[in-house]
Design a protein around this motif. Structure first.
Motif, short mmCIF file in Angstrom:
data_model
loop_
_atom_site.label_atom_id
_atom_site.label_comp_id
_atom_site.label_asym_id
_atom_site.label_seq_id
_atom_site.Cartn_x
_atom_site.Cartn_y
_atom_site.Cartn_z
N GLY A 52 -40.70 -29.87 -26.55
CA GLY A 52 -41.12 -30.54 -25.33
C GLY A 52 -40.31 -31.80 -25.12
O GLY A 52 -39.31 -32.05 -25.78
N GLU A 53 -40.76 -32.61 -24.17
CA GLU A 53 -40.07 -33.84 -23.83
C GLU A 53 -40.29 -34.91 -24.90
O GLU A 53 -41.38 -35.03 -25.46
N ASP A 54 -39.26 -35.68 -25.19
CA ASP A 54 -39.41 -36.89 -26.00
C ASP A 54 -38.26 -37.84 -25.68
O ASP A 54 -37.38 -37.52 -24.87
N ASP A 55 -38.26 -39.01 -26.32
CA ASP A 55 -37.22 -40.00 -26.04
C ASP A 55 -36.19 -40.09 -27.17
O ASP A 55 -35.41 -41.02 -27.22
N ARG A 56 -36.20 -39.11 -28.05
CA ARG A 56 -35.30 -39.15 -29.20
C ARG A 56 -33.86 -38.81 -28.79
O ARG A 56 -33.62 -37.82 -28.10
N LYS A 57 -32.93 -39.63 -29.23
CA LYS A 57 -31.51 -39.40 -28.96
C LYS A 57 -30.95 -38.43 -30.00
O LYS A 57 -31.03 -38.69 -31.21
N THR A 92 -27.42 -36.20 -30.93
CA THR A 92 -26.01 -36.10 -30.58
C THR A 92 -25.48 -34.67 -30.62
O THR A 92 -24.39 -34.40 -30.12
N LYS A 93 -26.26 -33.77 -31.21
CA LYS A 93 -25.81 -32.38 -31.33
C LYS A 93 -26.99 -31.47 -31.60
O LYS A 93 -28.06 -31.94 -32.02
N PRO A 94 -26.84 -30.17 -31.40
CA PRO A 94 -27.94 -29.23 -31.67
C PRO A 94 -28.18 -29.09 -33.18
O PRO A 94 -27.38 -29.54 -34.00
N ASN A 95 -29.29 -28.46 -33.50
CA ASN A 95 -29.69 -28.28 -34.89
C ASN A 95 -28.75 -27.31 -35.62
O ASN A 95 -28.64 -26.15 -35.25
N GLU A 96 -28.09 -27.81 -36.65
CA GLU A 96 -27.10 -27.00 -37.36
C GLU A 96 -27.73 -25.82 -38.09
O GLU A 96 -27.12 -24.75 -38.20
N GLU A 97 -28.94 -26.00 -38.61
CA GLU A 97 -29.60 -24.91 -39.32
C GLU A 97 -29.89 -23.74 -38.40
O GLU A 97 -29.73 -22.57 -38.77
N TYR A 104 -29.30 -27.27 -23.50
CA TYR A 104 -29.53 -28.71 -23.55
C TYR A 104 -30.00 -29.24 -22.19
O TYR A 104 -29.58 -28.76 -21.14
N TYR A 105 -30.87 -30.28 -22.25
CA TYR A 105 -31.14 -31.06 -21.04
C TYR A 105 -31.58 -32.47 -21.45
O TYR A 105 -32.04 -32.69 -22.58
N ALA A 106 -31.38 -33.42 -20.55
CA ALA A 106 -31.85 -34.79 -20.77
C ALA A 106 -33.30 -34.88 -20.31
O ALA A 106 -33.62 -34.52 -19.18
N LYS A 164 -37.14 -36.38 -19.35
CA LYS A 164 -37.63 -37.37 -18.41
C LYS A 164 -37.84 -38.73 -19.07
O LYS A 164 -37.88 -39.76 -18.40
N THR A 165 -37.98 -38.71 -20.39
CA THR A 165 -38.23 -39.95 -21.12
C THR A 165 -36.96 -40.50 -21.78
O THR A 165 -37.03 -41.42 -22.59
N GLY A 166 -35.82 -39.92 -21.47
CA GLY A 166 -34.55 -40.44 -21.94
C GLY A 166 -34.00 -39.82 -23.20
O GLY A 166 -32.97 -40.27 -23.71
N GLY A 167 -34.66 -38.80 -23.72
CA GLY A 167 -34.18 -38.16 -24.93
C GLY A 167 -33.25 -36.99 -24.65
O GLY A 167 -33.01 -36.61 -23.50
N ASP A 168 -32.72 -36.44 -25.73
CA ASP A 168 -31.86 -35.26 -25.66
C ASP A 168 -32.64 -34.08 -26.23
O ASP A 168 -33.03 -34.10 -27.40
N VAL A 169 -32.87 -33.08 -25.40
CA VAL A 169 -33.70 -31.95 -25.82
C VAL A 169 -32.87 -30.68 -25.89
O VAL A 169 -32.15 -30.34 -24.94
N TYR A 170 -32.99 -29.99 -27.01
CA TYR A 170 -32.31 -28.71 -27.20
C TYR A 170 -33.36 -27.62 -27.37
O TYR A 170 -34.31 -27.77 -28.12
N ARG A 171 -33.17 -26.53 -26.63
CA ARG A 171 -34.01 -25.34 -26.78
C ARG A 171 -33.16 -24.24 -27.39
O ARG A 171 -31.95 -24.18 -27.14
N TYR A 172 -33.78 -23.36 -28.15
CA TYR A 172 -33.03 -22.36 -28.91
C TYR A 172 -33.63 -20.97 -28.72
O TYR A 172 -34.86 -20.82 -28.62
#
Length: 266
Positions: free
Chosen positions: A226-231, A233-238, A248-250, A252-260
């Motif tokens: 879900g949404e969070d403000d965590r920065k 820099t890259k997707p989960n390597e595992e 990927y999308y930025a 609403k709270t300023g974080g970087d979100v990756y869905r897999y």
């Protein structure tokens, strides 16, 4: 701690609402400052200490040690300070027993956009499993399209919340069950789509193996945060190593979100 609640507004008796799994998770913290404050809080709240031991018998030795090491003859202010420290440190667990507060204060639920899940694959008429369902962010979204959704959740207060919502909204295609990501209570090849969010990560090999086990051949495993403000820099390597595709999308709270998502080939 996630700053999801104001510890001053909560009684230490909130821990009396917790189930065995949550108690185990909390008492697995061996950090010195946490143990000191938890010991003070338990020593001065015998009903909570009694409840922990009886609800979670395997934790008796830990509870007894924490209490034995607790300083004696503390003031009311010192005791309350220790209680607030524990409540603040375990805010993630507190919100698990107050589902409405979790929905209101946790950004990954509060700012949730259902299209973030529905755009990943076609849920129409699918049999779906949501692992670690929480208050049902993913499960209720998938149920708008799927034939049937099974919402697996280890915390009993969350299960009660989802069952009440299902009843109140007359939803007929969601079944709520108990279960853990490491030991999913379903046979092999049961689901077209197996999904989770904020669940996988403690033991990738074991967790992904179990998710794959219950997924049908050519079915999909989805990890949808879900949404969070965590920065980030890259997707989960595992997950990338395991063959997952990412989106990927930025937030609403300023974080970087990756869905897999990963198609299961057996």
């Amino acid at each position: 701690m996630f700053n999801w609640i104001n510890s001053k507004e909560f009684s230490f008796n909130s821990f009396l609402l917790m189930d065995r799994w949550l108690i185990n998770q909390i008492l697995s913290n061996h950090q010195d400052e946490f143990c000191t404050n938890m010991g003070i809080a338990l020593a001065n709240n015998p009903s909570v200490a009694w409840y922990f031991i009886n609800r979670c018998p395997e934790c008796k030795e830990v509870v007894d040690k924490l209490i034995d090491k607790s300083p004696k003859e503390l003031s009311h202010q010192e005791i309350r300070k220790a209680e607030e420290y524990v409540i603040d440190y375990a805010d993630w667990a507190i919100v698990y027993v107050y589902p409405e507060i979790m929905n209101k204060n946790c950004p990954y639920i509060k700012y949730w956009d259902s299209e973030r899940l529905l755009s990943m694959t076609d849920f129409t008429d699918k049999i779906v499993l949501d692992v670690g369902s929480g208050t049902g962010r993913l499960a209720f979204t998938a149920a708008t399209k799927a034939k049937m959704v099974y919402a697996s959740e280890p915390v009993d207060r969350m299960r009660e919340y989802m069952r009440d919502k299902i009843k109140n909204q007359n939803i007929s295609n969601i079944v709520v069950t108990d279960g853990f990501v490491e030991n999913i209570p379903y046979p092999d090849n049961s689901f077209d789509i197996v999904m989770s969010g904020h669940v996988v990560g403690d033991n990738y090999s074991k967790e992904l193996s179990e998710l794959e086990r219950v997924t049908k051949p050519n079915g999909y495993i989805i990890d949808c945060m879900g949404e969070d403000d965590r920065k980030r820099t890259k997707p989960n390597e595992e997950l990338l190593k395991a063959g997952f595709e990412y989106f990927y999308y930025a937030s609403k709270t300023g974080g970087d979100v990756y869905r897999y998502i990963n198609k299961v080939l057996k």
